[in-house]
Design an enzyme around this catalytic site. Structure first.
Site, PDB file in Angstrom:
ATOM      1  N   TRP A 188       0.848  -1.195   0.000  1.00 55.98           N
ATOM      2  CA  TRP A 188       0.000   0.000   0.000  1.00 55.98           C
ATOM      3  C   TRP A 188       0.886   1.249   0.000  1.00 55.98           C
ATOM      4  O   TRP A 188       2.029   1.212   0.447  1.00 55.98           O
ATOM      5  CB  TRP A 188      -0.935   0.011   1.211  1.00 55.98           C
ATOM      6  CG  TRP A 188      -0.297   0.074   2.568  1.00 55.98           C
ATOM      7  CD1 TRP A 188      -0.013  -0.968   3.398  1.00 55.98           C
ATOM      8  CD2 TRP A 188       0.159   1.264   3.273  1.00 55.98           C
ATOM      9  NE1 TRP A 188       0.579  -0.524   4.563  1.00 55.98           N
ATOM     10  CE2 TRP A 188       0.694   0.833   4.511  1.00 55.98           C
ATOM     11  CE3 TRP A 188       0.156   2.621   2.974  1.00 55.98           C
ATOM     12  CZ2 TRP A 188       1.211   1.734   5.452  1.00 55.98           C
ATOM     13  CZ3 TRP A 188       0.691   3.513   3.905  1.00 55.98           C
ATOM     14  CH2 TRP A 188       1.201   3.063   5.125  1.00 55.98           C
ATOM     15  N   GLU A 199       7.461   8.837  13.631  1.00 55.06           N
ATOM     16  CA  GLU A 199       7.638   8.114  12.363  1.00 55.06           C
ATOM     17  C   GLU A 199       8.499   8.916  11.387  1.00 55.06           C
ATOM     18  O   GLU A 199       9.283   8.346  10.621  1.00 55.06           O
ATOM     19  CB  GLU A 199       6.273   7.824  11.724  1.00 55.06           C
ATOM     20  CG  GLU A 199       5.378   6.874  12.508  1.00 55.06           C
ATOM     21  CD  GLU A 199       5.809   5.414  12.396  1.00 55.06           C
ATOM     22  OE1 GLU A 199       6.766   5.128  11.664  1.00 55.06           O
ATOM     23  OE2 GLU A 199       5.188   4.561  13.050  1.00 55.06           O
ATOM     24  N   GLU A 237       8.866   1.602   6.344  1.00 55.94           N
ATOM     25  CA  GLU A 237       8.544   2.503   7.447  1.00 55.94           C
ATOM     26  C   GLU A 237       8.293   3.935   6.959  1.00 55.94           C
ATOM     27  O   GLU A 237       7.489   4.658   7.541  1.00 55.94           O
ATOM     28  CB  GLU A 237       9.695   2.511   8.463  1.00 55.94           C
ATOM     29  CG  GLU A 237       9.820   1.251   9.301  1.00 55.94           C
ATOM     30  CD  GLU A 237       8.848   1.234  10.462  1.00 55.94           C
ATOM     31  OE1 GLU A 237       8.397   2.310  10.873  1.00 55.94           O
ATOM     32  OE2 GLU A 237       8.542   0.139  10.965  1.00 55.94           O
ATOM     33  N   HIS A 297       4.751   5.397   6.607  1.00 49.69           N
ATOM     34  CA  HIS A 297       3.927   5.704   7.781  1.00 49.69           C
ATOM     35  C   HIS A 297       3.858   7.206   8.051  1.00 49.69           C
ATOM     36  O   HIS A 297       2.778   7.773   8.201  1.00 49.69           O
ATOM     37  CB  HIS A 297       4.476   4.980   9.022  1.00 49.69           C
ATOM     38  CG  HIS A 297       4.555   3.501   8.869  1.00 49.69           C
ATOM     39  ND1 HIS A 297       5.214   2.687   9.766  1.00 49.69           N
ATOM     40  CD2 HIS A 297       4.051   2.683   7.905  1.00 49.69           C
ATOM     41  CE1 HIS A 297       5.113   1.434   9.360  1.00 49.69           C
ATOM     42  NE2 HIS A 297       4.422   1.403   8.245  1.00 49.69           N
ATOM     43  N   GLU A 327       9.238  -2.029  17.964  1.00 47.79           N
ATOM     44  CA  GLU A 327       8.227  -2.341  16.948  1.00 47.79           C
ATOM     45  C   GLU A 327       6.938  -2.849  17.609  1.00 47.79           C
ATOM     46  O   GLU A 327       5.834  -2.557  17.147  1.00 47.79           O
ATOM     47  CB  GLU A 327       8.758  -3.380  15.951  1.00 47.79           C
ATOM     48  CG  GLU A 327       9.932  -2.912  15.111  1.00 47.79           C
ATOM     49  CD  GLU A 327       9.535  -1.994  13.960  1.00 47.79           C
ATOM     50  OE1 GLU A 327       8.398  -1.484  13.934  1.00 47.79           O
ATOM     51  OE2 GLU A 327      10.374  -1.791  13.074  1.00 47.79           O
ATOM     52  N   THR A 335       5.192   0.306  19.005  1.00 45.77           N
ATOM     53  CA  THR A 335       4.522   1.115  17.986  1.00 45.77           C
ATOM     54  C   THR A 335       3.317   0.387  17.402  1.00 45.77           C
ATOM     55  O   THR A 335       2.309   1.011  17.070  1.00 45.77           O
ATOM     56  CB  THR A 335       5.491   1.525  16.859  1.00 45.77           C
ATOM     57  OG1 THR A 335       6.176   0.371  16.375  1.00 45.77           O
ATOM     58  CG2 THR A 335       6.509   2.534  17.349  1.00 45.77           C
ATOM     59  N   ASP A 365       2.043  -3.250   9.611  1.00 47.13           N
ATOM     60  CA  ASP A 365       3.461  -3.199   9.223  1.00 47.13           C
ATOM     61  C   ASP A 365       4.364  -3.386  10.433  1.00 47.13           C
ATOM     62  O   ASP A 365       5.340  -4.139  10.403  1.00 47.13           O
ATOM     63  CB  ASP A 365       3.785  -1.835   8.600  1.00 47.13           C
ATOM     64  CG  ASP A 365       3.470  -1.764   7.118  1.00 47.13           C
ATOM     65  OD1 ASP A 365       2.969  -2.755   6.565  1.00 47.13           O
ATOM     66  OD2 ASP A 365       3.724  -0.700   6.514  1.00 47.13           O
ATOM     67  N   GLU A 366       4.050  -2.668  11.512  1.00 50.62           N
ATOM     68  CA  GLU A 366       4.891  -2.715  12.706  1.00 50.62           C
ATOM     69  C   GLU A 366       4.969  -4.127  13.280  1.00 50.62           C
ATOM     70  O   GLU A 366       6.024  -4.557  13.759  1.00 50.62           O
ATOM     71  CB  GLU A 366       4.370  -1.745  13.782  1.00 50.62           C
ATOM     72  CG  GLU A 366       4.206  -0.297  13.327  1.00 50.62           C
ATOM     73  CD  GLU A 366       5.520   0.444  13.107  1.00 50.62           C
ATOM     74  OE1 GLU A 366       6.577  -0.208  13.037  1.00 50.62           O
ATOM     75  OE2 GLU A 366       5.470   1.674  12.987  1.00 50.62           O
ATOM     76  N   HIS A 416       7.342  -6.222  11.199  1.00 55.12           N
ATOM     77  CA  HIS A 416       8.725  -5.839  11.484  1.00 55.12           C
ATOM     78  C   HIS A 416       9.163  -6.360  12.855  1.00 55.12           C
ATOM     79  O   HIS A 416      10.309  -6.786  13.021  1.00 55.12           O
ATOM     80  CB  HIS A 416       8.869  -4.320  11.424  1.00 55.12           C
ATOM     81  CG  HIS A 416       8.530  -3.753  10.082  1.00 55.12           C
ATOM     82  ND1 HIS A 416       8.275  -2.409   9.874  1.00 55.12           N
ATOM     83  CD2 HIS A 416       8.403  -4.337   8.861  1.00 55.12           C
ATOM     84  CE1 HIS A 416       8.008  -2.206   8.597  1.00 55.12           C
ATOM     85  NE2 HIS A 416       8.071  -3.356   7.963  1.00 55.12           N
TER      86      HIS A 416
END
Length: 329
Positions: free
Chosen positions: A35, A78, A115, A118, A168, A171, A200-201, A204
């Site tokens: 995305w 971020e 990252e 974000h 991670e 967040t 995503d976090e 990761h």
């Protein structure tokens, strides 16, 4: 870090980095399939752009003050990504000058690239929301990057991967909570934005936890000692130097942290729960074949969550709201 220890760390990094291509494929997404911020924002090339912006602003109008403050603080965090990348490329075993296409260098670049979306997405959303003094927010971002940070990890990959595993997860939790609250406050669009970032976090976090697991398999004593050292220093948030114009370095971060605690977005108990989860994930209590010093460190770590909870029970969250320069209305 002494030369002998650095050499040992380098050997371990080479060992666990042998199949990094597989880990990159597992924990990061192909760029063309990922995305992008524009997928979630009004399209300025379309005729209905201004109407969409008006609807977005209406959906943000009644978001609580503390919520906007936390969202801005998350965005600034971020957007300080240049600091985080520059720190990671200096870690032992990540050699971007002599080995620009090595697995570790490619990991840092690809992780950074994911990252980076974000801050871009949150920044543009906040700009369109009409609730934010963008110049004040941008000043805080520039300060945070210019001030840099010291997260107590030195160039040690063990400490850095422990830190990133913890961070991670923190967040992920923060963005998940802001997603839940956005939905509660009648803003499903913002909820979706915070949700995709949280996703995503978590990916990761799984990657960095996997790196630590692999280190434990080959160098358990040193990993346990590194974890003890990090927890004794306390894991600091990457934006702990956050400030505004005319405010001392780090002072704004404490107010941002208070707002997050009041909202229940990220609390002292969450910090302890993350530590607990990592001790279980890495099976620290069952680590064997370690030296005497590491055994003492292991015992300290296993007793730490209970000790921290006793202290947390006596900690009170400040109720006095702070007036952030970032928020226009």
């Amino acid at each position: 870090m002494d030369i002998t220890l650095s050499a040992e760390r380098l050997e371990v990094m080479k060992h666990i980095g042998k199949d990094l291509d597989g880990l990159i494929a597992e924990y990061l997404k192909p760029i063309d399939e990922n995305w992008q911020p524009s997928d979630f924002l009004p399209d300025a090339t379309r005729e209905g752009f201004l109407h969409e912006v008006k609807l977005l602003q209406e959906s943000c109008r009644d978001l609580p003050y503390d919520y906007i403050a936390v969202l801005i603080g998350d965005t600034i965090t971020e957007e300080a990504l240049p600091t985080y990348e520059s720190w990671l490329v200096d870690v032992i075993g990540v050699n971007q000058v002599d080995e620009p296409e090595s697995g570790w260098v490619r990991w840092v670049r690809a992780w950074t690239a994911e990252e980076n979306r974000h801050g871009d997405l949150l920044n543009k959303y906040l700009y369109l929301s009409g609730r934010v003094n963008m110049r004040a927010m941008e000043v805080s971002t520039q300060y945070l990057i210019a001030d840099g940070f010291d997260i107590g990890t030195d160039r040690d990959p063990y400490r850095n991967f422990i830190y990133t595993s913890f961070q991670e997860l923190a967040t992920n939790l923060s963005h998940r909570r802001t997603a839940t609250l956005a939905k509660k406050f009648g803003n499903p669009h913002l909820s979706k934005i915070c949700g995709v970032i949280a996703s995503d976090e978590m990916r990761h976090a799984k990657a960095y936890k996997a790196f630590v697991t692999r280190i434990l398999e080959v160098d358990p004593s040193e990993l346990v000692l590194a974890l003890e050292d990090m927890m004794k220093k306390k894991i600091v948030m990457p934006a702990h130097f956050m400030r505004e114009t005319g405010v001392k370095m780090g002072e704004t971060f404490s107010h941002f942290s208070d707002a997050a605690q009041r909202l229940g977005v990220y609390t002292t108990i969450d910090y302890i729960d993350i530590l607990d989860d990592l001790l279980v994930e890495w099976n620290i209590g069952a680590v064997r074949d370690i030296n005497e010093k590491a055994e003492k460190a292991r015992d300290y770590l296993m007793a730490l969550p209970a000790r921290l909870r006793r202290v947390a029970d006596r900690t009170r969250v400040p109720e006095l709201a702070y007036e952030f320069s970032w928020i226009s209305r």
